[in-house]
Design an enzyme around this catalytic site. Sequence first.
Site, mmCIF file in Angstrom:
data_model
loop_
_atom_site.group_PDB
_atom_site.id
_atom_site.type_symbol
_atom_site.label_atom_id
_atom_site.label_comp_id
_atom_site.label_asym_id
_atom_site.label_seq_id
_atom_site.Cartn_x
_atom_site.Cartn_y
_atom_site.Cartn_z
ATOM 1 N NE ARG A 87 -28.155 -28.022 -28.002
ATOM 2 C CZ ARG A 87 -28.425 -28.249 -29.331
ATOM 3 N NH1 ARG A 87 -27.315 -27.765 -30.239
ATOM 4 N NH2 ARG A 87 -29.276 -28.650 -29.903
ATOM 5 C CG ASN A 161 -29.656 -30.447 -33.292
ATOM 6 O OD1 ASN A 161 -29.402 -29.507 -32.812
ATOM 7 N ND2 ASN A 161 -29.318 -30.505 -34.541
ATOM 8 C CD GLU A 162 -30.937 -27.376 -35.939
ATOM 9 O OE1 GLU A 162 -30.977 -27.940 -37.098
ATOM 10 O OE2 GLU A 162 -30.454 -26.377 -35.842
ATOM 11 C CG HIS A 227 -31.306 -24.035 -32.977
ATOM 12 N ND1 HIS A 227 -30.845 -25.402 -33.251
ATOM 13 C CD2 HIS A 227 -31.322 -24.347 -31.668
ATOM 14 C CE1 HIS A 227 -30.786 -26.311 -32.430
ATOM 15 N NE2 HIS A 227 -31.260 -25.470 -31.353
ATOM 16 C CE1 TYR A 229 -26.075 -21.396 -36.944
ATOM 17 C CE2 TYR A 229 -28.198 -22.481 -36.263
ATOM 18 C CZ TYR A 229 -26.832 -21.988 -36.324
ATOM 19 O OH TYR A 229 -26.004 -22.979 -35.420
ATOM 20 C CD GLU A 257 -27.256 -25.666 -33.269
ATOM 21 O OE1 GLU A 257 -27.263 -25.176 -34.688
ATOM 22 O OE2 GLU A 257 -27.148 -26.832 -33.117
ATOM 23 C CD1 TRP A 286 -22.246 -24.427 -35.459
ATOM 24 C CD2 TRP A 286 -23.490 -25.638 -34.193
ATOM 25 N NE1 TRP A 286 -22.034 -25.614 -36.019
ATOM 26 C CE2 TRP A 286 -22.505 -26.301 -35.102
ATOM 27 C CE3 TRP A 286 -24.136 -26.194 -33.035
ATOM 28 C CZ2 TRP A 286 -22.820 -27.836 -35.159
ATOM 29 C CZ3 TRP A 286 -24.046 -27.636 -33.012
ATOM 30 C CH2 TRP A 286 -23.584 -28.533 -34.015
#
Length: 595
Positions: A87, A161-162, A227, A229, A257, A286
């Site tokens: 990516r 992205n995001e 993503h 996290y 990610e 990531w």
Amino acid sequence: MKHIGNMFRKAMLFSLSLMLVSIAYSPHPASAASGPVKGFHVSGTKLLDATGTPFVIRGVNHAHTWFKNDLQAAIPAIAATGSNTVRIVLSNGSRWTADSLADVEQILALCDQYQLTVMLEVHDATGSDSIAELRKASDYFISIKDALIGKEDRVIVNIANEWYGSWETAVWADGYQQVIPELRQAGIKNTLVVDTAGWGQYPTAIFNRGLDVFNADPLANTIFSIHMYEYAGGDAATVKSNIDHALAIGVPVIVGEFGFKHTSGDVDEATILSYAQQKGVGWLAWSWYGNGGGVEYLDLNNGPAGSLTDWGQTVVNGPNGTLATSELNTIYTTPGYQPVPDNGSGGVVTIPAAPTGVTATPGNGQVALNWSASPGAASYIVQRATTSGGTYTDVATNVSGTTYTNTSLTNGTTYYYKIKAVNSAGSSPSSVLVSATPQAGTTTPTSNLVLQYRAADTDATNNHIKPYFNIKNNGTSAVNLNGLKIRYYFTKDGSEGLNTVIDWAQIGAANITTNIGSITGTNADTYVEIGFTSGAGSLPAGGQTGDIQLRIHKDNWGNFNENNDYSFRPTQTTYDVWNRVTLHQNGNLISGVTP
């Protein structure tokens, strides 16, 4: 709840915003059809590649837009991890230096060369709640659509992205319902990826409005990305629930990610990896390198082409890592694969690129030729001459595979070869020139194992020799590494004792053995043999060992002169086949030519 996004966002963006560089080389177009082709497409909760085979994304994120000059080093190193996808972070110019059409074409060409599927994303809209910023990202892809059209079988578009930092659904859904039809109207047919709201960590947006967004795509070719996290991936129950609920809408989801921890808490990376494998869900860790602002621990690698960090070891060499679970896009593994034009858009097939990785191995009255598949090629032509600058004639046409053995040759005569790739549009330029001299009493080895070499240090007169190696298994079954040996041939330049060091190996330096031997041959009196312990395990079908970093030095740290070394090739700084390093299996030579 916008403040949660602000807590979450990777602080590296701010420290990296000053590190703007430009690409200093010329673009080389990828070997793909210039018009639309039938490529990746959604079927239920699966993403299928152009051959109709389920494709499960396995790979890493690479922050290209902040490290534009590192592309040539980073992409081969990422490919060596076994990743099937990378990516790529791009900029539309709103916050960082824009990546031009030529820049993107160059990225795609290099990734194509290393058989990496590419997911492109625009990073400038990160955390924004403005639909105008989302549209800027969408408009950027429309501005570079010439790089995308015709590569639907190897390029995926992650729109922004995001985008949308708030933990809320309505505006997020409305924004994507506006821009997705605009991308399609512009002629972009690549699979689209939509990051969920809340800086990518609010999957409830997918659960509640994902189908509305999906249905805005007239091609029904959109997938979603979470993503993971500290909020979306903080523990096993959260990871599993988020994946299950996203899949429940009947559309593919990926983990676009993830890390092993983040600023506000721990991440259950083991469950992300294992549950994604269980559910057939793609993931992209990531990030390759370059994180700053307090999240340097998220670096997978030490620099663009250095050694893996502990985080990188987990992602690459773990039980559910890339080397164990990644399978290439089958356009790169299907003999004779040719992009299929999308007749609805009038796409056409163009001439394929010249074959790469060409080797010639001499035998008794014969020469065995091998090369890497050229995407888009339907067949190959083998040409031969008896002088390097002579007239080349066709000795084989309509060769369907990537090997050919030229027989009935005269021993002691040197033969020169070029390979061309062919499809319905015509034949490619010739490959690089290779040569071989058949000799009586020799045999031509054949194997599904491919030994790749690169020169990690091109200074021929310093105090160490640094050849790096990678072994790929192109067969259909696993191979025991314990039965393999690599040999590198050189002149020791003096009588001092020699030492060998494995500076790093992706399969673990403790699983590598080295031995120094003597040989009498052209430009070689010594070889280093690399072997593998039983702890190295096996090399799975389609897998590769990744970096094996050898260093040789003298007891007194005196200098070598590698200019006369048989195996030294200073021009080969990225992994490729080189027939002057040899691979042996259970005592038998299976690739390369001994001096």
